[in-house]
Scaffold this motif. Structure first.
Motif, short mmCIF file in Angstrom:
data_model
loop_
_atom_site.label_atom_id
_atom_site.label_comp_id
_atom_site.label_asym_id
_atom_site.label_seq_id
_atom_site.Cartn_x
_atom_site.Cartn_y
_atom_site.Cartn_z
N SER A 182 28.23 65.82 37.62
CA SER A 182 27.03 65.48 37.55
C SER A 182 26.52 64.26 38.12
N LEU A 183 25.65 63.79 38.90
CA LEU A 183 25.27 62.55 39.35
C LEU A 183 24.31 62.05 38.70
N TRP A 184 24.40 60.45 38.35
CA TRP A 184 23.45 59.78 37.66
C TRP A 184 22.82 58.59 38.59
N LYS A 185 21.66 58.19 38.44
CA LYS A 185 21.05 57.19 39.18
C LYS A 185 20.39 56.15 38.03
N ARG A 186 20.54 54.93 38.43
CA ARG A 186 19.70 53.80 37.58
C ARG A 186 18.23 54.27 37.92
N VAL A 187 17.65 54.14 36.94
CA VAL A 187 16.26 54.00 36.95
C VAL A 187 15.55 53.01 35.92
N CYS A 188 14.25 52.66 36.58
CA CYS A 188 13.80 51.52 35.69
C CYS A 188 13.39 51.95 34.05
N ARG A 189 13.65 50.79 33.36
CA ARG A 189 13.86 50.92 32.14
C ARG A 189 12.63 51.37 31.41
N ARG A 190 11.36 51.01 31.89
CA ARG A 190 10.07 51.12 31.50
C ARG A 190 9.40 52.09 32.71
N GLU A 191 8.54 52.94 32.06
CA GLU A 191 7.68 53.96 32.82
C GLU A 191 6.76 53.42 33.57
N ASP A 192 6.31 52.22 33.42
CA ASP A 192 5.22 51.52 34.34
C ASP A 192 6.02 50.45 35.34
N TYR A 193 7.28 50.58 35.43
CA TYR A 193 7.77 49.71 36.66
C TYR A 193 8.29 50.75 37.63
N LYS A 194 8.38 50.46 38.79
CA LYS A 194 8.64 50.99 39.93
C LYS A 194 9.94 50.37 40.56
N TYR A 195 10.90 51.03 41.19
CA TYR A 195 12.09 50.69 41.94
C TYR A 195 11.62 50.17 43.25
N ASP A 196 11.89 49.13 43.73
CA ASP A 196 11.63 48.44 45.01
C ASP A 196 12.93 48.33 46.12
N PRO A 197 13.19 48.81 46.82
CA PRO A 197 14.49 48.81 47.44
C PRO A 197 14.73 47.19 48.12
N ALA A 198 13.60 46.70 48.66
CA ALA A 198 13.95 45.36 49.29
C ALA A 198 14.11 44.24 48.29
N PHE A 199 13.67 44.55 46.92
CA PHE A 199 14.16 43.60 45.94
C PHE A 199 15.26 44.09 45.09
N ASP A 200 15.60 45.41 45.29
CA ASP A 200 16.57 45.79 44.46
C ASP A 200 16.35 45.67 43.05
N THR A 201 15.16 45.91 42.50
CA THR A 201 14.68 45.69 41.29
C THR A 201 13.62 46.64 40.70
N CYS A 202 13.15 46.48 39.70
CA CYS A 202 11.97 47.30 39.29
C CYS A 202 10.84 46.18 39.19
N ILE A 203 9.56 46.81 39.74
CA ILE A 203 8.44 45.78 39.65
C ILE A 203 7.24 46.26 38.97
#
Length: 270
Positions: free
Chosen positions: A130-151
């Motif tokens: 199985s493959l697992w990916k990090r996701v944002c901890r809150r549904e109202d945040y979105k992952y942004d690759p330029a910042f490598d964080t959730c915004i």
């Protein structure tokens, strides 16, 4: 539990920071006998690492099963290979590795754990994986690759200090745009259309010197580079808070009492 796997250890009663690890294997299959409010929102095939102190627990990291990559591993962008007794142990290896991974695979019959960077390349078939990916901890945040964080964007006008407190209440903080690449991403990156919905946003910069000597720093304590400001900025000794102009991907100073929209960021790698 019939539909879930309980692999939880609650260290909150000891008075020290501890961890509860939760796994959801099927709809309705929660893994704790005591359901807290955030558990009601868990979705299928997600597990969370939750840190607890007496009287309070908070989500520390979140992993989601990638249904599009079943029974495969990747030979490129491999950060590490290790043996692990469980999926959760594999996730923990990702957390403590010197380069924290964006995803990992776990092969149950061989107990092989692989941590990956981005992008995933060199796909190879591998059964029982199985493959697992990090996701944002809150549904109202979105992952942004330029910042490598959730915004998260807030279109509610607040003063800089109110905005900072609002982000903190989320377990986040005001966005740090500490490189030209990050600032350019607000103009032309993945979420540029959302940045362009307003002409300026509070971000996580502040003048820590209330005299005429500027000491603008990010809220992590790092100085703000002169290269990140708009022309002739910062410009006023009474303007101590930093806002971002996506139209020209640069910074400006404003009075902290101004009511402005703002952007929070939530780290993937706490």
């Amino acid at each position: 539990m019939a539909n879930g796997v309980n692999e939880a250890e609650d260290a909150s009663s000891s008075g020290k920071l501890g961890f509860i690890l939760l796994v959801v294997k099927a709809a309705g299959g929660l893994t704790s006998q005591t359901e807290s409010p955030f558990m009601k929102h868990l979705i299928l095939r997600v597990f969370l690492v939750v840190a607890c102190v007496p009287g309070r627990c908070f989500i520390q990291s979140s992993w989601q099963n990638d249904a599009s990559n079943v029974n495969v591993i990747f030979d490129d962008t491999v950060l590490f290979k290790a043996k692990a007794d469980s999926t959760i142990a594999c996730a923990d290896s990702c957390k403590i590795h010197t380069v924290k991974c964006r995803s990992f695979s776990y092969t149950s019959n061989t107990k092989e754990c692989r941590g990956y960077g981005d992008p995933l390349q060199g796909r190879v078939d591998q059964a029982n994986t199985s493959l697992w990916k990090r996701v944002c901890r809150r549904e109202d945040y979105k992952y942004d690759p330029a910042f490598d964080t959730c915004i998260r964007f807030s279109s509610i006008g607040k003063s800089w200090f109110e905005a900072s407190a609002w982000c903190n209440n989320d377990g986040a903080y005001l966005l740090i745009t500490d490189t030209k690449e990050k600032q350019q991403a607000t103009k032309s990156g993945l979420h540029s259309s959302e940045f362009r919905t307003h002409f300026r946003w509070w971000v996580g910069g502040y003048d820590y010197d209330d005299t005429s000597v500027n000491d603008f720093r990010w809220i992590n304590g790092e100085p703000i580079s002169d290269k990140l400001w708009s022309a002739d900025e910062p410009s006023h000794v009474s303007e101590h808070c930093v806002n971002l102009y996506p139209s020209n991907a640069s910074l400006n100073d404003l009075p902290c009492s101004n009511q402005e929209y703002f952007v929070c960021q939530e780290d993937l790698y706490p």
